[in-house]
Design a protein around this motif. Structure first.
Motif, PDB file in Angstrom:
ATOM      1  N   THR A   1      38.492  30.880  21.655  1.00  0.00           N
ATOM      2  CA  THR A   1      39.059  30.373  22.904  1.00  0.00           C
ATOM      3  C   THR A   1      40.527  30.019  22.713  1.00  0.00           C
ATOM      4  O   THR A   1      41.367  30.335  23.554  1.00  0.00           O
ATOM      5  N   ARG A   2      40.824  29.394  21.594  1.00  0.00           N
ATOM      6  CA  ARG A   2      42.202  28.995  21.315  1.00  0.00           C
ATOM      7  C   ARG A   2      43.129  30.201  21.205  1.00  0.00           C
ATOM      8  O   ARG A   2      44.240  30.190  21.748  1.00  0.00           O
ATOM      9  N   GLN A   3      42.677  31.251  20.525  1.00  0.00           N
ATOM     10  CA  GLN A   3      43.515  32.442  20.362  1.00  0.00           C
ATOM     11  C   GLN A   3      43.828  33.096  21.706  1.00  0.00           C
ATOM     12  O   GLN A   3      44.960  33.509  21.955  1.00  0.00           O
ATOM     13  N   ILE A   4      42.825  33.180  22.560  1.00  0.00           N
ATOM     14  CA  ILE A   4      43.025  33.805  23.865  1.00  0.00           C
ATOM     15  C   ILE A   4      43.996  32.986  24.710  1.00  0.00           C
ATOM     16  O   ILE A   4      44.942  33.523  25.306  1.00  0.00           O
ATOM     17  N   ILE A   5      43.768  31.672  24.779  1.00  0.00           N
ATOM     18  CA  ILE A   5      44.608  30.821  25.616  1.00  0.00           C
ATOM     19  C   ILE A   5      46.042  30.789  25.098  1.00  0.00           C
ATOM     20  O   ILE A   5      47.000  30.882  25.885  1.00  0.00           O
ATOM     21  N   VAL A   6      46.219  30.677  23.785  1.00  0.00           N
ATOM     22  CA  VAL A   6      47.575  30.649  23.218  1.00  0.00           C
ATOM     23  C   VAL A   6      48.306  31.951  23.515  1.00  0.00           C
ATOM     24  O   VAL A   6      49.494  31.947  23.879  1.00  0.00           O
ATOM     25  N   SER A   7      47.607  33.075  23.393  1.00  0.00           N
ATOM     26  CA  SER A   7      48.235  34.372  23.631  1.00  0.00           C
ATOM     27  C   SER A   7      48.731  34.494  25.069  1.00  0.00           C
ATOM     28  O   SER A   7      49.882  34.863  25.320  1.00  0.00           O
ATOM     29  N   VAL A   8      47.876  34.193  26.024  1.00  0.00           N
ATOM     30  CA  VAL A   8      48.260  34.363  27.426  1.00  0.00           C
ATOM     31  C   VAL A   8      49.250  33.290  27.862  1.00  0.00           C
ATOM     32  O   VAL A   8      50.129  33.533  28.696  1.00  0.00           O
ATOM     33  N   LEU A   9      49.150  32.098  27.297  1.00  0.00           N
ATOM     34  CA  LEU A   9      50.119  31.042  27.615  1.00  0.00           C
ATOM     35  C   LEU A   9      51.519  31.432  27.149  1.00  0.00           C
ATOM     36  O   LEU A   9      52.489  31.306  27.896  1.00  0.00           O
ATOM     37  N   LEU A  10      51.622  31.893  25.912  1.00  0.00           N
ATOM     38  CA  LEU A  10      52.923  32.317  25.384  1.00  0.00           C
ATOM     39  C   LEU A  10      53.517  33.425  26.235  1.00  0.00           C
ATOM     40  O   LEU A  10      54.706  33.426  26.550  1.00  0.00           O
ATOM     41  N   MET A  11      52.673  34.371  26.625  1.00  0.00           N
ATOM     42  CA  MET A  11      53.140  35.515  27.399  1.00  0.00           C
ATOM     43  C   MET A  11      53.739  35.071  28.726  1.00  0.00           C
ATOM     44  O   MET A  11      54.812  35.532  29.131  1.00  0.00           O
ATOM     45  N   ASN A  12      53.061  34.169  29.425  1.00  0.00           N
ATOM     46  CA  ASN A  12      53.539  33.747  30.741  1.00  0.00           C
ATOM     47  C   ASN A  12      54.607  32.655  30.670  1.00  0.00           C
ATOM     48  O   ASN A  12      55.475  32.572  31.541  1.00  0.00           O
ATOM     49  N   LEU A  13      54.554  31.822  29.642  1.00  0.00           N
ATOM     50  CA  LEU A  13      55.593  30.798  29.502  1.00  0.00           C
ATOM     51  C   LEU A  13      56.947  31.434  29.198  1.00  0.00           C
ATOM     52  O   LEU A  13      57.991  30.905  29.583  1.00  0.00           O
TER      53      LEU A  13
END
Length: 203
Positions: free
Chosen positions: A104-116
């Motif tokens: 869960t952490r890997q998925i959220i971090v990946s998409v957060l970084l992309m959109n941030l």
């Protein structure tokens, strides 16, 4: 809130971008859980952009060419990394249990970084939201928060729809290794194209 705001928000959110592509990819490779987590992560990334717009940080980013370019190229670089990582996955997409699932952490971090690191979201909140808020009217900040919340909720609903749509067809895709392989290449090419388009964004 106006019909024009709702329609424009829906068009902006539903238009396929990096967040949509990531959610589709997560749904195809990881199933329902991964799709919902990716949708949630992509939605959470809109919150800092909204807060930045409300506090004036977004306006500073919008007016500073150096800061804007820094965020822009970081975002483009991350999309390039996603493209390369997608291509480096050998063979067809794997079904649940057939390979290591991302946490869960890997998925959220990946998409957060992309959109941030996507200045287009900042541009949206700077250039779009103020058109529906009179800065001199009482409660202007509250109205901006309300409209931003509508945008965020719409993002979640649309992303979940995309993710569950990917889950619905994933078995058909995964049962055809050649199709899955070409689909992965398509995702990689899309991430690369979005990264190149991002480098052309202007404040």
């Amino acid at each position: 809130m106006t019909i024009a705001f709702l329609l424009t928000t829906l068009v902006v959110v539903a238009t396929p971008g990096a967040g949509v592509l990531f959610t589709l990819s997560a749904g195809l490779t990881g199933g329902r859980r991964a799709a919902l987590i990716a949708a949630l992560g992509g939605t959470l990334a809109t919150v800092p952009h909204l807060l930045a717009a409300m506090t004036g940080i977004a306006a500073l980013l919008h007016s500073s060419a150096l800061l804007f370019d820094l965020v822009k190229y970081l975002g483009a670089g991350y999309l390039l990394w996603l493209a390369v990582s997608t291509l480096r996955q050998r063979g067809a997409f794997t079904v649940d249990g057939a390979g290591p699932a991302r946490s869960t952490r890997q998925i959220i971090v990946s998409v957060l970084l992309m959109n941030l690191l996507n200045p287009k979201l900042t541009i949206f909140f700077v250039a779009f939201l103020p058109q529906f808020v009179d800065p001199h009217a009482p409660g202007a900040l509250s109205r901006m928060l309300a409209l931003g919340t509508v945008f965020t909720v719409t993002t979640l609903v649309v992303f979940v729809g995309y993710g569950l749509g990917a889950v619905a067809v994933r078995r058909r895709v995964l049962d055809r290794p050649r199709v899955a392989d070409w689909l992965r290449r398509g995702f990689a090419a899309s991430f690369l194209a979005l990264g190149l388009l991002l480098t052309r964004a202007q404040p």
